[in-house]
Design an enzyme around this catalytic site. Structure first.
Site, short mmCIF file in Angstrom:
data_model
loop_
_atom_site.label_atom_id
_atom_site.label_comp_id
_atom_site.label_asym_id
_atom_site.label_seq_id
_atom_site.Cartn_x
_atom_site.Cartn_y
_atom_site.Cartn_z
N THR A 53 0.84 -1.21 0.00
CA THR A 53 0.00 0.00 0.00
C THR A 53 0.87 1.26 0.00
O THR A 53 0.58 2.23 -0.70
CB THR A 53 -0.90 0.00 1.26
N HIS A 57 2.22 1.90 -3.38
CA HIS A 57 1.21 2.52 -4.25
C HIS A 57 1.12 4.02 -3.98
O HIS A 57 1.03 4.84 -4.90
CB HIS A 57 -0.18 1.92 -4.02
#
Ligand code: NAD
Ligand code: ZN
Length: 346
Positions: A40, A43
């Protein structure tokens, strides 16, 4: 305080001074000691389409951490300055049907630490007391820092009974690696790990895989023959998000088998649903961790000999965050740790 900040839409993170977080009456303020880097965070750092649609800068990312409590709000009586803690990164609403019934992992109104609120890539992080987990004295700090993804691994690995069963794990990223050790600890017979990256296959073998196979070089039916398996895998843990891995899993399941899917595909996946029907398979999605049964299981498995530390392959000071993110992004790493302890200031 110093924090790694997504200052504006676009790639990169900036190490800068930001105001200390405010501590509400139900909150716990934690001095961060170590953090893990998650997909995450990659990203958010690279600002991919998911991040562009989900993240509202300025934001401090990061949700995998261990730290020491420095202050608590007026309503908090179970936590004290000096306690070593980690945090559950899903802040649930507390008011929906599932929260009220104690099934907080099913809350549909979850706010993610380091996603929807400021996170742990900082000297200090604040969380509601209901999201704080006490560690036992002397726990390895690096292991404590990754309780969040370790929890993903445990939640998935224990979704179905594995004692004496043959287990397939697709994807040996940090979570697949930890899950390998967990199902081994929980008494699986064969643990077959499918992973294209040779560095990660070698790590999977260290974590206890019976066989670590390259899905591009060898099919799973062949591995089953080598092991003398005749009925297919009883349990599969999908930890790659790869469509090909999900299809290969369906092809190789035993009748009555169960598949726990943690991996998040980034594209549509077409499946032969007939395989689910005629093999009477159970397929379950897994998101986050059960609060707090998964945390309890993580703790007691570590206390009874489970070792996930070989999944941690890189350690950096927070000042070397660019090198740390590059290592995590390379694919040749297991878990990458950022150290926020003051003595690492260079
Ligand atoms: P990762 O990206 O580091 O690992 C995925 C691995 O799958 C990689 O090593 C990759 O080489 C491998 N892979 C690619 N194609 C494959 C194939 N055809 N067969 C087998 N393996 C293949 O990710 P991670 O951090 O270990 O997380 C695992 C997955 O879980 C990711 O999809 C991630 O997005 C997801 N995730 C879900 C949750 C949740 O709550 N559901 C939480 C965290 C992560
Ligand atoms: Zn809720």
């Amino acid at each position: 305080m110093l924090a790694l900040v997504k200052t504006e839409p676009g790639p990169g993170l900036v190490l800068q001074t930001v105001p200390d977080p405010q501590v509400g009456i139900n909150d716990v303020l934690i001095r961060v000691r170590k953090t893990g880097i998650c997909g995450t965070d990659l990203h958010i750092e690279s600002w991919d389409p998911w991040a562009a649609k989900t993240i509202h800068p300025p934001l401090v990312p990061g949700h995998e951490f261990v730290g020491q409590i420095v202050a608590v709000g007026a309503n908090v009586s179970d936590f004290h300055p000096g306690d070593v803690v980690s945090g559950e990164g899903h802040v649930t609403c507390g008011r929906c049907r599932h929260c009220m019934a104690g099934r907080r992992h099913l809350c549909a109104n979850t706010v993610g630490l380091g996603v929807g609120r400021d996170g742990a890539f900082a000297e200090y992080v604040v969380l509601p007391m209901t999201n704080v987990w006490h560690h036992w004295p002397g726990i390895d700090e690096d292991v404590a820092a990754i309780f969040d993804p370790f929890g993903n691994a445990v939640h998935t690995a224990l979704a179905f009974p594995v004692l004496g069963e043959d287990v397939l794990i697709t994807g040996a990223g940090p979570i697949g690696l930890m899950a390998t050790a967990v199902v081994r600890h929980a008494g699986a017979r064969f643990v077959v790990v499918s992973e294209p990256n040779p560095v990660r296959r070698a790590l999977a073998s260290r974590m206890g895989a019976t066989v670590a196979v390259d899905p591009g070089a060898r099919d799973l039916a062949d591995v089953q023959r080598e092991l003398g398996m005749v009925e297919g895998f009883d349990v599969a843990l999908e930890m790659s998000g790869a469509p090909a891995a999900i299809r290969a899993t369906l092809d190789n399941m035993a009748h009555g088998g169960a598949i726990a899917i943690l991996g998040i595909p980034t594209q549509d996946v077409s499946l032969d649903v007939n395989e689910i029907v005629f093999k009477l398979l159970t397929v379950r999605g897994i998101y986050g961790r059960e609060m707090y049964e998964t945390w309890y299981k993580m703790t007691v498995m570590l206390q009874s000999g489970l070792d996930i530390s070989p999944a941690i392959t890189h350690r950096f000071s927070y000042r070397e965050h660019e090198a740390a993110f590059a290592a995590a992004r390379s694919g040749d790493a297991g878990k990458v740790i950022l150290d926020w302890n003051p003595q690492t200031d260079g």
